[in-house]
Design an enzyme around this catalytic site. Structure first.
Site, mmCIF file in Angstrom:
data_model
loop_
_atom_site.group_PDB
_atom_site.id
_atom_site.type_symbol
_atom_site.label_atom_id
_atom_site.label_comp_id
_atom_site.label_asym_id
_atom_site.label_seq_id
_atom_site.Cartn_x
_atom_site.Cartn_y
_atom_site.Cartn_z
ATOM 1 N N SER B 100 0.831 -1.195 0.000
ATOM 2 C CA SER B 100 0.000 0.000 0.000
ATOM 3 C C SER B 100 0.876 1.260 0.000
ATOM 4 O O SER B 100 1.756 1.382 -0.829
ATOM 5 C CB SER B 100 -0.928 -0.058 1.215
ATOM 6 O OG SER B 100 -1.949 0.880 1.102
ATOM 7 N N ASP B 221 -9.804 -4.202 -5.575
ATOM 8 C CA ASP B 221 -9.258 -3.489 -4.420
ATOM 9 C C ASP B 221 -10.030 -2.184 -4.278
ATOM 10 O O ASP B 221 -10.044 -1.354 -5.191
ATOM 11 C CB ASP B 221 -7.759 -3.219 -4.657
ATOM 12 C CG ASP B 221 -7.099 -2.494 -3.500
ATOM 13 O OD1 ASP B 221 -7.811 -2.086 -2.560
ATOM 14 O OD2 ASP B 221 -5.860 -2.333 -3.531
ATOM 15 N N HIS B 249 -7.613 -5.584 -0.364
ATOM 16 C CA HIS B 249 -6.433 -4.732 -0.310
ATOM 17 C C HIS B 249 -5.234 -5.457 0.304
ATOM 18 O O HIS B 249 -4.151 -4.904 0.362
ATOM 19 C CB HIS B 249 -6.790 -3.488 0.515
ATOM 20 C CG HIS B 249 -5.765 -2.405 0.460
ATOM 21 N ND1 HIS B 249 -5.308 -1.868 -0.723
ATOM 22 C CD2 HIS B 249 -5.097 -1.753 1.441
ATOM 23 C CE1 HIS B 249 -4.403 -0.925 -0.460
ATOM 24 N NE2 HIS B 249 -4.255 -0.846 0.842
#
Lengths: 332, 273
Positions: B100, B221, B249
């Site tokens: 991320s 996602d 995610h």
């Protein structure tokens, strides 16, 4: 009449649903339809997150997804359902089927009060932070001004002293200046204190001693032995004045011809108290010419010790020493 | 077991090092988690490869009292933490795997040090806000809404974040106190981290990164649209996009086999002369 599981779900005031492991809806109850504003037919097959605001979809990903992966359940996650005119706050609890099947059971509790309560909490926390900051600023400013005013008084005394011829009067003003320095030093320490209420007694006494030593004969040393211990204003003012009086007295009367050492020792007791000792290795040279001044200094000490609720122990024979037992309460 | 020196950057970030030798892999957790998020992936990766993990400021067992609002107002502060730790341990030629926001943190760190030679970015975005034709996935108002909701559930975040950091099997009651003290600082730090994350834009810095980069993007996602991941891979001179058959995610947790295989293939290829 007995009520079955279907009646429980139908009549429940809480939104109930079952979903696949990917959290696509398999069945929902009427309360779920009312909360989301979506009919059962439309809802089935959709992922649960489709009914959340975009921001809540992110929170869902960050908190619910991780909790499901980590623990197989997510408890009371505050989310907002997408409704006309804004988000409707709900608490989501989601668990896996107890038999380990590929089904998740979930409940949505309406939580408008929770949001209102959280908003109040946020506002109250902000107000408290702002009030604390304002108070700190004000306190620091007050300490600063008190210290400046004491410096002004000191300057006035210095001016006055320069005009005097009488050595007793000069001594008296000088003694007064030392007392005022001790008061100013307390406020100086408070200004630099992180909690604005307390400071380390050891650092305070050392700074006080170094100021007093500057006015003494160069061959007289002042040594301070004190622990790292926080003290507040109520203790620091009398303590600073007591030490000033006793050290000044030792400097003036114990070293008429030769140098030596004055020791200031503060030793914590087992309880909430400490023993202050001011000891010197000079001679006990009480000079009658200074009797009036000495008695003023000692009466100040007696008064301050009384104010602190302590007591003066009789000096050991053969030494020039003061031993004072003081209660040292925790700073407020 | 490696022990970081007292007062070191490694200690402030609770760094843990497994194994030794060349080919170090640095695993950087993303927003709202800590280094334990990598456990299931590590079980499936090359056990011989040395691995360094740590917690970002305000996450996990990092030392929140070291938090400086100015330093961490943007991702640069987090990138500098990585650089500081690599410098301290004198790491050379390492691969950084970032989840991320840590994909971007590793990119910014690579600008500041030559100790990094390969990057793997999992579910990363160079910019979360839409901008003209660029699809970041969010409008400003939606990010503001997210930050507001995070503030609203202050205690909820504390509770969600604390157990992993504070787990203490011997003394569970210790957890309660720690959760409370933790709840006073870390959620607020995390909210600032969210602000730095969701308002970041590193699109203009992609072209300068010449390292081999593998961009791993899950099929579905909510946080990073496929378009943003594609933009990221295309903007990196040596970037490559691999879409994973994974939902959500956190593919490294939900589909660790797939992610491990992709990482091992990429790293063995990059090691070849």
């Amino acid at each position: 009449m007995s009520l079955g599981a279907a009646d429980l779900a139908t009549g429940s005031p809480v939104g109930l649903f079952t979903a696949t492991l990917e959290t696509r809806l398999v069945d929902v109850n009427p309360a779920f339809e009312r909360l989301t504003g979506v009919s059962r037919e439309t809802a089935l097959g959709q992922p649960l997150r489709a009914f959340l605001t975009h921001a809540s979809q992110v929170i869902y990903a960050l908190k619910v997804e991780t909790a499901l992966l980590d623990r197989g359940r997510a408890d009371e996650i505050l989310l907002e359902l997408q409704r006309d005119g804004g988000g409707l706050p709900v608490l989501l609890t989601l668990v896996s089927a107890s038999d380990g099947g590929a089904v998740r059971h979930g409940a949505l509790f309406p939580a408008p009060e929770r949001r209102a309560y959280e908003l109040e909490l946020i506002a109250a926390r902000r107000a408290a932070d702002e009030a604390r900051d304002a108070r700190d600023l004000l306190l620091r400013e007050v300490y600063h001004r008190v210290k400046n005013n004491l410096q002004t008084v000191d300057s006035l005394l210095l001016l006055q002293k320069r005009g005097l011829k009488d050595p007793d009067a000069v001594d008296a003003l000088q003694a007064m200046r030392q007392r005022i320095f001790a008061l100013g030093l307390v406020h100086h320490q408070l200004m630099g204190s992180s909690d604005l209420r307390s400071f380390d007694v050891g650092a305070f006494l050392r700074e006080l001693a170094s100021h007093l030593a500057a006015a003494a004969r160069p061959d007289v040393r002042i040594e301070v032995e004190a622990p790292v211990l926080p003290i507040g204003l109520d203790v620091a003012i009398p303590l600073g004045l007591i030490v000033t009086e006793l050290v000044t007295r030792a400097l003036r009367h114990s070293f008429p011809a030769t140098g030596g050492t004055v020791r200031v020792q503060l030793t914590p007791d087992s309880g909430e108290g400490a023993t202050l000792r001011v000891i010197d290795d000079g001679q006990d040279g009480h000079d009658d010419a200074h009797a009036a001044d000495v008695s003023l200094g000692l009466s100040i000490v007696r008064g301050l010790v009384g104010q602190l609720g302590g007591r003066i122990e009789p000096a050991s024979a053969g030494t020039t020493a003061f031993e004072i037992r003081l209660p040292l309460p925790e700073p407020p | 077991m490696y022990r970081s020196a007292v007062g070191s950057a490694a200690e402030f970030h609770a760094a843990t090092l497994r194994g030794e030798g060349p080919g170090l892999r640095v695993l950087l957790h993303g927003f709202g988690t800590d280094q334990s998020i990598w456990d299931s992936l590590l079980e499936r990766c090359d056990p011989a490869a040395p691995v360094l993990r740590f917690d970002h400021m305000g996450s996990g067992r990092s030392r929140a009292e070291r938090y400086e609002p100015g330093r961490y107002a943007s991702l640069d502060g987090y990138a500098q933490d990585l650089v500081d730790i690599l410098d301290e341990l004198d790491v050379r030629d390492c691969a950084v795997v970032g989840h991320s926001v840590s994909g971007m943190i590793s990119l910014l760190a690579a600008e500041r040090t030559d100790r990094i030679s390969r990057l793997v970015m999992i579910a990363s975005s160079p910019r979360y806000l839409n901008d003209g034709d660029y699809v970041g996935g969010f409008e400003v108002s939606e990010i503001e809404d997210l930050l507001r909701q995070m503030e609203l559930d202050f205690q909820g975040w504390a509770r969600a974040l604390a157990p992993a950091a504070m787990a203490n099997a011997q003394r569970p009651e210790l957890g309660e106190d720690l959760v409370y003290s933790f709840s006073r600082s870390n959620p607020e730090i995390l909210r600032q981290f969210a602000r730095a994350t969701f308002f970041t834009d590193v699109r203009h810095r992609l072209a300068d990164c010449t390292l081999p980069v593998l961009v791993l993007q899950p099929e579905a996602d909510v946080i990073v649209p496929r378009e943003a991941a594609a933009y990221l891979a295309a903007g990196l001179p040596n970037g490559r996009l691999q879409v994973l058959p994974a939902q959500g995610h956190y593919p490294h947790v939900s589909a660790p086999d797939v992610v491990a295989a992709a990482i091992e293939a990429f790293l063995s290829e990059a090691e070849a002369p």
